[in-house]
Write a protein that holds these residues in place. Sequence first.
Motif, PDB file in Angstrom:
ATOM      1  N   VAL A 103       0.845  -1.197   0.000  1.00 40.11           N
ATOM      2  CA  VAL A 103       0.000   0.000   0.000  1.00 40.11           C
ATOM      3  C   VAL A 103       0.880   1.246   0.000  1.00 40.11           C
ATOM      4  N   ALA A 104       0.424   2.256  -0.746  1.00 36.79           N
ATOM      5  CA  ALA A 104       1.104   3.556  -0.731  1.00 36.79           C
ATOM      6  C   ALA A 104       0.077   4.634  -0.409  1.00 36.79           C
ATOM      7  N   LEU A 105       0.519   5.633   0.329  1.00 40.01           N
ATOM      8  CA  LEU A 105      -0.298   6.803   0.633  1.00 40.01           C
ATOM      9  C   LEU A 105       0.406   8.011   0.032  1.00 40.01           C
ATOM     10  N   VAL A 106      -0.336   8.783  -0.764  1.00 37.37           N
ATOM     11  CA  VAL A 106       0.261   9.917  -1.465  1.00 37.37           C
ATOM     12  C   VAL A 106      -0.640  11.135  -1.298  1.00 37.37           C
ATOM     13  N   ASN A 107      -0.038  12.276  -0.991  1.00 36.27           N
ATOM     14  CA  ASN A 107      -0.745  13.556  -0.956  1.00 36.27           C
ATOM     15  C   ASN A 107      -0.410  14.309  -2.231  1.00 36.27           C
ATOM     16  N   ALA A 108      -1.318  15.166  -2.667  1.00 36.11           N
ATOM     17  CA  ALA A 108      -1.063  15.993  -3.844  1.00 36.11           C
ATOM     18  C   ALA A 108      -1.650  17.375  -3.591  1.00 36.11           C
ATOM     19  N   GLU A 109      -1.055  18.356  -4.249  1.00 34.09           N
ATOM     20  CA  GLU A 109      -1.572  19.723  -4.153  1.00 34.09           C
ATOM     21  C   GLU A 109      -1.540  20.356  -5.530  1.00 34.09           C
ATOM     22  N   ALA A 110      -2.513  21.228  -5.756  1.00 34.47           N
ATOM     23  CA  ALA A 110      -2.584  21.986  -7.007  1.00 34.47           C
ATOM     24  C   ALA A 110      -2.563  23.468  -6.669  1.00 34.47           C
ATOM     25  N   TRP A 111      -1.865  24.247  -7.489  1.00 33.94           N
ATOM     26  CA  TRP A 111      -1.786  25.689  -7.282  1.00 33.94           C
ATOM     27  C   TRP A 111      -1.670  26.382  -8.628  1.00 33.94           C
ATOM     28  N   GLN A 112      -1.808  27.689  -8.609  1.00 33.57           N
ATOM     29  CA  GLN A 112      -1.676  28.465  -9.835  1.00 33.57           C
ATOM     30  C   GLN A 112      -0.520  29.453  -9.709  1.00 33.57           C
ATOM     31  N   ASP A 113      -0.773  30.674  -9.365  1.00 33.36           N
ATOM     32  CA  ASP A 113       0.301  31.673  -9.355  1.00 33.36           C
ATOM     33  C   ASP A 113       1.176  31.634  -8.105  1.00 33.36           C
ATOM     34  N   ASP A 114       0.692  31.069  -7.005  1.00 30.98           N
ATOM     35  CA  ASP A 114       1.452  31.057  -5.763  1.00 30.98           C
ATOM     36  C   ASP A 114       1.358  29.674  -5.123  1.00 30.98           C
ATOM     37  N   ARG A 115       2.469  28.985  -5.088  1.00 30.40           N
ATOM     38  CA  ARG A 115       2.472  27.624  -4.550  1.00 30.40           C
ATOM     39  C   ARG A 115       2.054  27.572  -3.086  1.00 30.40           C
ATOM     40  N   LYS A 116       2.253  28.660  -2.380  1.00 33.74           N
ATOM     41  CA  LYS A 116       1.886  28.705  -0.964  1.00 33.74           C
ATOM     42  C   LYS A 116       0.377  28.857  -0.763  1.00 33.74           C
ATOM     43  N   LYS A 117      -0.359  29.055  -1.864  1.00 31.90           N
ATOM     44  CA  LYS A 117      -1.823  29.183  -1.794  1.00 31.90           C
ATOM     45  C   LYS A 117      -2.453  28.121  -2.702  1.00 31.90           C
ATOM     46  N   PRO A 118      -2.520  26.872  -2.220  1.00 28.96           N
ATOM     47  CA  PRO A 118      -3.080  25.809  -3.058  1.00 28.96           C
ATOM     48  C   PRO A 118      -4.561  26.051  -3.368  1.00 28.96           C
ATOM     49  N   ILE A 119      -4.969  25.610  -4.553  1.00 26.28           N
ATOM     50  CA  ILE A 119      -6.385  25.702  -4.914  1.00 26.28           C
ATOM     51  C   ILE A 119      -7.119  24.410  -4.560  1.00 26.28           C
ATOM     52  N   ALA A 120      -6.346  23.314  -4.408  1.00 30.59           N
ATOM     53  CA  ALA A 120      -6.953  22.039  -4.024  1.00 30.59           C
ATOM     54  C   ALA A 120      -5.881  21.121  -3.439  1.00 30.59           C
ATOM     55  N   LEU A 121      -6.315  20.243  -2.555  1.00 30.22           N
ATOM     56  CA  LEU A 121      -5.445  19.246  -1.934  1.00 30.22           C
ATOM     57  C   LEU A 121      -6.105  17.883  -2.109  1.00 30.22           C
ATOM     58  N   ALA A 122      -5.287  16.833  -2.170  1.00 29.12           N
ATOM     59  CA  ALA A 122      -5.833  15.487  -2.327  1.00 29.12           C
ATOM     60  C   ALA A 122      -5.013  14.498  -1.517  1.00 29.12           C
ATOM     61  N   GLN A 123      -5.676  13.436  -1.097  1.00 30.25           N
ATOM     62  CA  GLN A 123      -5.027  12.299  -0.450  1.00 30.25           C
ATOM     63  C   GLN A 123      -5.454  11.058  -1.208  1.00 30.25           C
ATOM     64  N   MET A 124      -4.505  10.189  -1.504  1.00 29.88           N
ATOM     65  CA  MET A 124      -4.786   9.022  -2.333  1.00 29.88           C
ATOM     66  C   MET A 124      -4.156   7.767  -1.730  1.00 29.88           C
ATOM     67  N   LYS A 125      -4.920   6.686  -1.724  1.00 36.02           N
ATOM     68  CA  LYS A 125      -4.407   5.389  -1.302  1.00 36.02           C
ATOM     69  C   LYS A 125      -4.300   4.509  -2.549  1.00 36.02           C
ATOM     70  N   VAL A 126      -3.154   3.834  -2.686  1.00 40.06           N
ATOM     71  CA  VAL A 126      -2.875   3.033  -3.875  1.00 40.06           C
ATOM     72  C   VAL A 126      -2.405   1.645  -3.453  1.00 40.06           C
ATOM     73  N   LEU A 127      -2.992   0.607  -4.046  1.00 41.46           N
ATOM     74  CA  LEU A 127      -2.509  -0.759  -3.838  1.00 41.46           C
ATOM     75  C   LEU A 127      -1.355  -1.003  -4.775  1.00 41.46           C
ATOM     76  N   LEU A 128      -0.310  -1.665  -4.266  1.00 42.79           N
ATOM     77  CA  LEU A 128       0.861  -1.989  -5.053  1.00 42.79           C
ATOM     78  C   LEU A 128       0.941  -3.503  -5.226  1.00 42.79           C
ATOM     79  N   SER A 129       1.274  -3.947  -6.423  1.00 46.54           N
ATOM     80  CA  SER A 129       1.506  -5.362  -6.650  1.00 46.54           C
ATOM     81  C   SER A 129       2.655  -5.484  -7.645  1.00 46.54           C
ATOM     82  N   PRO A 130       3.458  -6.551  -7.514  1.00 49.27           N
ATOM     83  CA  PRO A 130       4.602  -6.715  -8.417  1.00 49.27           C
ATOM     84  C   PRO A 130       4.164  -6.719  -9.881  1.00 49.27           C
ATOM     85  N   ASP A 131       4.932  -6.033 -10.701  1.00 47.17           N
ATOM     86  CA  ASP A 131       4.669  -5.993 -12.142  1.00 47.17           C
ATOM     87  C   ASP A 131       5.241  -7.256 -12.750  1.00 47.17           C
ATOM     88  N   GLU A 132       4.383  -8.029 -13.400  1.00 44.10           N
ATOM     89  CA  GLU A 132       4.838  -9.317 -13.955  1.00 44.10           C
ATOM     90  C   GLU A 132       4.944  -9.264 -15.443  1.00 44.10           C
TER      91      GLU A 132
END
Length: 131
Positions: A102-131
């Motif tokens: 399992v991986a947990l990843v945060n993400a942020e989106a911004w436009q003219d000023d990175r210190k003022k995000p327009i949106a934030l996200a949290q994502m959970k991802v299942l990981l499995s070996p690539d065969e």
Amino acid sequence: MSAALPPYAQALGIALDHDEDGVPILFFDYSDRVAGRPGFLHGGAMSGLMEMAAIAALRAQLERRGETMKLKPVNIQVEFMRGGTEQRTFACGTVTRAGRRVALVNAEAWQDDRKKPIALAQMKVLLSPDE
């Protein structure tokens, strides 16, 4: 990098802006493809950009570890902070945890000023070996 992005990302016009200490910074320009109500970005487009940024950050970290994994997003939670306007929008992901399954990843989106995000996200991802 854009060749590695899925068709959905390419349809939104998402591309790599630059790499920041091993973390890809993605962007898209305002266009009819990402427009919502007049003068603002569509929330789904903002969410899609953050999802792609989160996956790109996770892939970059796994690549640094020498691992190739299949990624299966389980859930994503998005918080809209303010409306995105008619300008270039950036996003990046931060891997909080990348275990064997399992991986947990945060993400942020911004436009003219990175210190003022327009949106934030949290994502959970299942990981499995690539065969």
